[in-house]
Enzyme design. Structure first.
Site, short mmCIF file in Angstrom:
data_model
loop_
_atom_site.label_atom_id
_atom_site.label_comp_id
_atom_site.label_asym_id
_atom_site.label_seq_id
_atom_site.Cartn_x
_atom_site.Cartn_y
_atom_site.Cartn_z
N ASN A 60 0.83 -1.21 0.00
CA ASN A 60 0.00 0.00 0.00
C ASN A 60 0.87 1.25 0.00
O ASN A 60 1.98 1.28 0.55
CB ASN A 60 -1.00 -0.01 1.16
CG ASN A 60 -0.39 -0.21 2.53
OD1 ASN A 60 0.66 -0.83 2.67
ND2 ASN A 60 -1.05 0.30 3.55
N GLU B 89 0.32 5.20 0.79
CA GLU B 89 -0.60 6.24 1.28
C GLU B 89 -0.13 7.63 0.86
O GLU B 89 0.96 7.79 0.31
CB GLU B 89 -0.71 6.12 2.81
CG GLU B 89 -1.33 4.79 3.21
CD GLU B 89 -1.55 4.64 4.71
OE1 GLU B 89 -1.03 5.48 5.49
OE2 GLU B 89 -2.24 3.67 5.08
N CYS C 298 -4.21 0.66 -2.28
CA CYS C 298 -4.02 -0.60 -1.56
C CYS C 298 -2.89 -1.45 -2.16
O CYS C 298 -2.52 -1.30 -3.33
CB CYS C 298 -5.30 -1.43 -1.61
SG CYS C 298 -6.64 -0.77 -0.61
N GLU D 201 -3.05 -4.57 -3.01
CA GLU D 201 -3.53 -5.38 -4.12
C GLU D 201 -3.47 -4.59 -5.42
O GLU D 201 -3.13 -5.13 -6.49
CB GLU D 201 -4.97 -5.85 -3.87
CG GLU D 201 -5.13 -6.77 -2.67
CD GLU D 201 -5.42 -6.01 -1.37
OE1 GLU D 201 -4.92 -4.88 -1.21
OE2 GLU D 201 -6.12 -6.56 -0.51
N CYS E 21 -10.14 -5.47 0.77
CA CYS E 21 -11.29 -4.57 0.89
C CYS E 21 -12.22 -4.77 -0.32
O CYS E 21 -11.86 -5.44 -1.30
CB CYS E 21 -10.83 -3.12 0.98
SG CYS E 21 -10.24 -2.42 -0.58
N CYS F 46 -10.81 -3.77 -3.66
CA CYS F 46 -9.77 -4.69 -4.16
C CYS F 46 -10.36 -6.01 -4.63
O CYS F 46 -9.83 -6.65 -5.53
CB CYS F 46 -8.69 -4.90 -3.11
SG CYS F 46 -7.62 -3.45 -3.00
N1 THU Z 1 -5.31 -1.60 2.58
C1 THU Z 1 -4.76 -2.43 1.63
O1 THU Z 1 -3.61 -2.22 1.22
N2 THU Z 1 -5.50 -3.47 1.18
C2 THU Z 1 -6.76 -3.77 1.61
O2 THU Z 1 -7.39 -4.68 1.07
C3 THU Z 1 -7.33 -3.04 2.73
C4 THU Z 1 -6.65 -1.78 3.10
C5 THU Z 1 -4.54 -0.45 3.06
C6 THU Z 1 -5.05 0.88 2.60
C7 THU Z 1 -4.48 1.81 3.65
O3 THU Z 1 -3.18 2.20 3.26
C8 THU Z 1 -4.39 0.95 4.89
O4 THU Z 1 -4.55 -0.40 4.45
C9 THU Z 1 -5.43 1.25 5.95
O5 THU Z 1 -6.69 1.15 5.44
#
Ligand code: THU
Length: 133
Positions: free
Chosen positions: A41, A43, A52, A54, A88, A91
Site C-alpha cells: 500500500n 498512502e 491498496c 492489491e 477490501c 480490491c
Molecule cells: N489496505 C490495503 O492495502 N488493502 C486492503 O485490502 C485493505 C486496506 C490499506 C489501505 C491503507 O493504506 C491501509 O490499508 C489502511 O486502510
C-alpha cells in the site's frame, strides 16, 4: 505456491508507505502463466489519494505481462498485526477484473496463510465479469 506468495507478500509489506494508518499491507499474485508480482500500500497526505497493496500488485502485473497472461490464478494478502486480513471491497473488484470465480485468495497473518477462499466466495454476484457470481 501458497507459501511462496505469502513470503513475497510479507517481504514487500516492509516497503509499504503507510505513515498515516501505520497499517502496512503486502500482496503477491501469481498469473496463470506462473509469474509472480507483488505490491504494497502507498498512502498519501491527501488521504483518498493512497492505494491498496492489491492495486500495486495488479499494476505490476499489468505493466509486466502481455495481455494474454494477465489472469490471476492466486493472490496472497498480509498485513501487520492482523490475524487474517481480507481484501477490501474495492480490491475484490480489482482482483475480479483479472480473475475468475476460481481465483484463490490466501488470507494471511504475519506467520503464514491462515485461510484460502475463492474470489467467487469473496465477491458473489460480482459486477462486470462473466463467471463470477
Ligand atoms: N489496505 C490495503 O492495502 N488493502 C486492503 O485490502 C485493505 C486496506 C490499506 C489501505 C491503507 O493504506 C491501509 O490499508 C489502511 O486502510
Amino acid at each position: 505456491m501458497e507459501r511462496e506468495l505469502f513470503e513475497a507478500a510479507r517481504e514487500v509489506m516492509q516497503h509499504a508507505h503507510a505513515p498515516y494508518s501505520e497499517f502496512r499491507v503486502g500482496a503477491a499474485l501469481v498469473t496463470v502463466s506462473g509469474r509472480i508480482f507483488a505490491g504494497c500500500n502507498v498512502e498519501n497526505a491527501s488521504y483518498p489519494e493512497g492505494w491498496c497493496a492489491e492495486a500495486s500488485a495488479i499494476a505490476a502485473m499489468v505493466a509486466g505481462t502481455p495481455k494474454t497472461e494477465r489472469r490471476i490464478a492466486e493472490i496472497a494478502v498480509v498485513a501487520e498485526r492482523q490475524e487474517k486480513v481480507t481484501p477490501c471491497g474495492g480490491c475484490r473488484q480489482r482482483i475480479c477484473e483479472f480473475g475468475t470465480k476460481e481465483t484463490i485468495v490466501h488470507l494471511c497473518d504475519e506467520d503464514g496463510p491462515v485461510a484460502s477462499v475463492t474470489l467467487g466466495e469473496l465477491l458473489p454476484f460480482a459486477f462486470g465479469m462473466k463467471g463470477v457470481g
